[in-house]
Design a protein around this motif. Sequence first.
Motif, PDB file in Angstrom:
ATOM      1  N   ILE A  83       0.850  -1.194   0.000  1.00 13.24           N
ATOM      2  CA  ILE A  83       0.000   0.000   0.000  1.00 13.24           C
ATOM      3  C   ILE A  83       0.881   1.238   0.000  1.00 13.24           C
ATOM      4  O   ILE A  83       1.831   1.346   0.781  1.00 13.24           O
ATOM      5  CB  ILE A  83      -0.938  -0.001   1.222  1.00 13.24           C
ATOM      6  CG1 ILE A  83      -1.890  -1.194   1.170  1.00 13.24           C
ATOM      7  CG2 ILE A  83      -1.735   1.300   1.297  1.00 13.24           C
ATOM      8  CD1 ILE A  83      -2.783  -1.312   2.395  1.00 13.24           C
ATOM      9  N   ASP A  84       0.569   2.170  -0.865  1.00 13.57           N
ATOM     10  CA  ASP A  84       1.367   3.384  -0.990  1.00 13.57           C
ATOM     11  C   ASP A  84       1.357   4.167   0.332  1.00 13.57           C
ATOM     12  O   ASP A  84       0.297   4.428   0.898  1.00 13.57           O
ATOM     13  CB  ASP A  84       0.797   4.261  -2.113  1.00 13.57           C
ATOM     14  CG  ASP A  84       1.650   5.486  -2.361  1.00 13.57           C
ATOM     15  OD1 ASP A  84       2.883   5.368  -2.329  1.00 13.57           O
ATOM     16  OD2 ASP A  84       1.073   6.572  -2.575  1.00 13.57           O
ATOM     17  N   GLY A  85       2.537   4.524   0.793  1.00 14.75           N
ATOM     18  CA  GLY A  85       2.662   5.324   2.006  1.00 14.75           C
ATOM     19  C   GLY A  85       2.901   4.527   3.266  1.00 14.75           C
ATOM     20  O   GLY A  85       3.216   5.107   4.315  1.00 14.75           O
ATOM     21  N   VAL A  86       2.780   3.193   3.218  1.00 18.07           N
ATOM     22  CA  VAL A  86       3.004   2.362   4.397  1.00 18.07           C
ATOM     23  C   VAL A  86       4.505   2.258   4.668  1.00 18.07           C
ATOM     24  O   VAL A  86       5.278   1.850   3.800  1.00 18.07           O
ATOM     25  CB  VAL A  86       2.384   0.965   4.215  1.00 18.07           C
ATOM     26  CG1 VAL A  86       2.806   0.041   5.356  1.00 18.07           C
ATOM     27  CG2 VAL A  86       0.871   1.067   4.168  1.00 18.07           C
ATOM     28  N   VAL A 234      -1.232  -3.783  12.211  1.00 17.14           N
ATOM     29  CA  VAL A 234      -0.821  -2.417  12.519  1.00 17.14           C
ATOM     30  C   VAL A 234      -0.014  -1.873  11.358  1.00 17.14           C
ATOM     31  O   VAL A 234       0.980  -2.486  10.944  1.00 17.14           O
ATOM     32  CB  VAL A 234       0.026  -2.365  13.805  1.00 17.14           C
ATOM     33  CG1 VAL A 234       0.348  -0.924  14.171  1.00 17.14           C
ATOM     34  CG2 VAL A 234      -0.687  -3.074  14.948  1.00 17.14           C
ATOM     35  N   LEU A 235      -0.426  -0.732  10.837  1.00 17.48           N
ATOM     36  CA  LEU A 235       0.269  -0.093   9.725  1.00 17.48           C
ATOM     37  C   LEU A 235       0.729   1.295  10.148  1.00 17.48           C
ATOM     38  O   LEU A 235      -0.060   2.068  10.702  1.00 17.48           O
ATOM     39  CB  LEU A 235      -0.643   0.020   8.498  1.00 17.48           C
ATOM     40  CG  LEU A 235      -1.204  -1.296   7.949  1.00 17.48           C
ATOM     41  CD1 LEU A 235      -2.600  -1.559   8.530  1.00 17.48           C
ATOM     42  CD2 LEU A 235      -1.255  -1.271   6.430  1.00 17.48           C
ATOM     43  N   ARG A 236       1.984   1.597   9.860  1.00 21.21           N
ATOM     44  CA  ARG A 236       2.551   2.893  10.213  1.00 21.21           C
ATOM     45  C   ARG A 236       2.806   3.694   8.952  1.00 21.21           C
ATOM     46  O   ARG A 236       3.384   3.189   7.988  1.00 21.21           O
ATOM     47  CB  ARG A 236       3.848   2.706  10.999  1.00 21.21           C
ATOM     48  CG  ARG A 236       4.409   3.993  11.592  1.00 21.21           C
ATOM     49  CD  ARG A 236       5.647   3.692  12.414  1.00 21.21           C
ATOM     50  NE  ARG A 236       6.193   4.871  13.046  1.00 21.21           N
ATOM     51  CZ  ARG A 236       7.318   4.888  13.736  1.00 21.21           C
ATOM     52  NH1 ARG A 236       8.021   3.760  13.869  1.00 21.21           N
ATOM     53  NH2 ARG A 236       7.749   5.996  14.283  1.00 21.21           N
ATOM     54  N   SER A 237       2.349   4.938   8.971  1.00 22.61           N
ATOM     55  CA  SER A 237       2.498   5.813   7.804  1.00 22.61           C
ATOM     56  C   SER A 237       2.615   7.246   8.293  1.00 22.61           C
ATOM     57  O   SER A 237       2.580   7.512   9.503  1.00 22.61           O
ATOM     58  CB  SER A 237       1.302   5.664   6.866  1.00 22.61           C
ATOM     59  OG  SER A 237       0.107   6.096   7.518  1.00 22.61           O
ATOM     60  N   ALA A 238       2.720   8.176   7.366  1.00 21.60           N
ATOM     61  CA  ALA A 238       2.682   9.585   7.724  1.00 21.60           C
ATOM     62  C   ALA A 238       1.271   9.913   8.208  1.00 21.60           C
ATOM     63  O   ALA A 238       0.284   9.358   7.695  1.00 21.60           O
ATOM     64  CB  ALA A 238       3.054  10.453   6.543  1.00 21.60           C
ATOM     65  N   PRO A 239       1.130  10.804   9.195  1.00 26.15           N
ATOM     66  CA  PRO A 239      -0.214  11.148   9.689  1.00 26.15           C
ATOM     67  C   PRO A 239      -1.171  11.591   8.586  1.00 26.15           C
ATOM     68  O   PRO A 239      -2.368  11.304   8.658  1.00 26.15           O
ATOM     69  CB  PRO A 239       0.063  12.277  10.685  1.00 26.15           C
ATOM     70  CG  PRO A 239       1.456  12.011  11.167  1.00 26.15           C
ATOM     71  CD  PRO A 239       2.191  11.466   9.979  1.00 26.15           C
ATOM     72  N   ARG A 244      -6.421   7.235   4.697  1.00 29.05           N
ATOM     73  CA  ARG A 244      -6.422   6.491   3.428  1.00 29.05           C
ATOM     74  C   ARG A 244      -5.843   5.100   3.610  1.00 29.05           C
ATOM     75  O   ARG A 244      -6.400   4.113   3.101  1.00 29.05           O
ATOM     76  CB  ARG A 244      -5.615   7.259   2.384  1.00 29.05           C
ATOM     77  CG  ARG A 244      -5.444   6.498   1.071  1.00 29.05           C
ATOM     78  CD  ARG A 244      -4.560   7.250   0.100  1.00 29.05           C
ATOM     79  NE  ARG A 244      -3.244   7.535   0.661  1.00 29.05           N
ATOM     80  CZ  ARG A 244      -2.243   6.642   0.702  1.00 29.05           C
ATOM     81  NH1 ARG A 244      -2.434   5.400   0.248  1.00 29.05           N
ATOM     82  NH2 ARG A 244      -1.078   6.977   1.205  1.00 29.05           N
ATOM     83  N   VAL A 245      -4.754   4.997   4.358  1.00 32.12           N
ATOM     84  CA  VAL A 245      -4.127   3.699   4.588  1.00 32.12           C
ATOM     85  C   VAL A 245      -5.093   2.761   5.320  1.00 32.12           C
ATOM     86  O   VAL A 245      -5.195   1.574   4.983  1.00 32.12           O
ATOM     87  CB  VAL A 245      -2.823   3.878   5.396  1.00 32.12           C
ATOM     88  CG1 VAL A 245      -2.328   2.536   5.929  1.00 32.12           C
ATOM     89  CG2 VAL A 245      -1.754   4.515   4.520  1.00 32.12           C
TER      90      VAL A 245
END
Length: 406
Positions: A83-86, A234-239, A244-245
């Motif tokens: 997934i884009d951004g993950v 658990v997925l970590r991304s930019a706030p 979307r994530v």
Amino acid sequence: MEIAPILASLRKHRIPALLIVLEIALACAVLCNAVFMISERAGEIRLPNAIDEQGLSVVTLSGADPGRAASEIPRNLDALRRIDGVEAVAVVNTMPLSGNGWNSNFTTRPDMKPTDKASINSNVYLLGEGADGALGMRLKQGRMFTSEDYATASMGSSFMPQTHVAIVNERLAERLWPGQSALGRKMYVDRYWYQVVGVVANVLRPKQAGAGLPGIYDAAFFPMQPTDALGYYVLRSAPADRDRVARQAEDVLAGLEPGAVAEGETFPDMRGEYFSGAASMVWMLVLVCAVMLAVTAFGIVGLTSFWVAQRRRQIGIRRAVGARRSHILSYFRTENFLLSGAGVVLGMVLAFGINLYLMQHYEMDRMPWYYLPVGAIALWLLGQVAVFGPAHRAAAVPPVEATRSA
């Protein structure tokens, strides 16, 4: 300003004076306890949590085939990483503030039982490989789990992980070994033992459990291979990508596991849902305080205005014999100060009694002493503000009122 004439006047108007005193006392008692409860609940809502809350999305997967978890969890994780951004993804058995607790009682000696009073109830977090990085946990001492730790960890037929390594919160480490380093020490649950290899900053439990708020940080972490006990992705991304994530991750898992139920949400939403009851109570108590203060203020205004109307001739006589407007103002302010003083003294006693009752029957904490004088000062100031209008109307009574019949 002499007090004796004021006290003599109050004795002639016992019932109105008593009503004001009781009204102020009740307001003081309610205000002190309500403000204390507001501060307690607001403190709960703002409890710190040593993970990257703002960058986390969580997808809960329930109803998947437990016999295929060992093969499907790695496949699911691989799909979520695309997934884009993950930035990081992992799987755990539960999440802080999720409400889904997994608890056990730990001891520091093998001869102690989990039912002993000296045992410490703690949440059991099972971490899939990479979960410490996905959650953003902060290491304070020792090390995180290694690949070897994960390779040898399993659930077997027990509710406790079959491994011999653990990581604990700072809070749990201090409770198990007060004033000592937890590294290298062992903790026990029945026949199982675990050696502490790391200490992390305090991560909240899924819920308060039986330990209440003081135990909200009691947590231990264990490595775990893919198993059906791990149902929180658990997925970590930019706030900025968090919402979307969460949506895309839910769609991905729903497509991979058509027979299961996937529910995605951001961690801030999870936190807000957990503390929604506390937030509602805060606003309700704020409303109670506002209504109580307003009722008290209007009550003082109404009764003081009634007194002014009843004593217009008396006020006129005082003006006729030389009393200035400032004297009349001072009279009513002093009168209100005396009534407020009696009310807040009674109110502080009543507030203390209410707090004791709540402690005994509803597990409330003891109210700090400084809430009482703060509440008293607030009611004193409220009384002075409320009496301002009636006192000025009294000061405006002309001396000619002395010539009119009662």
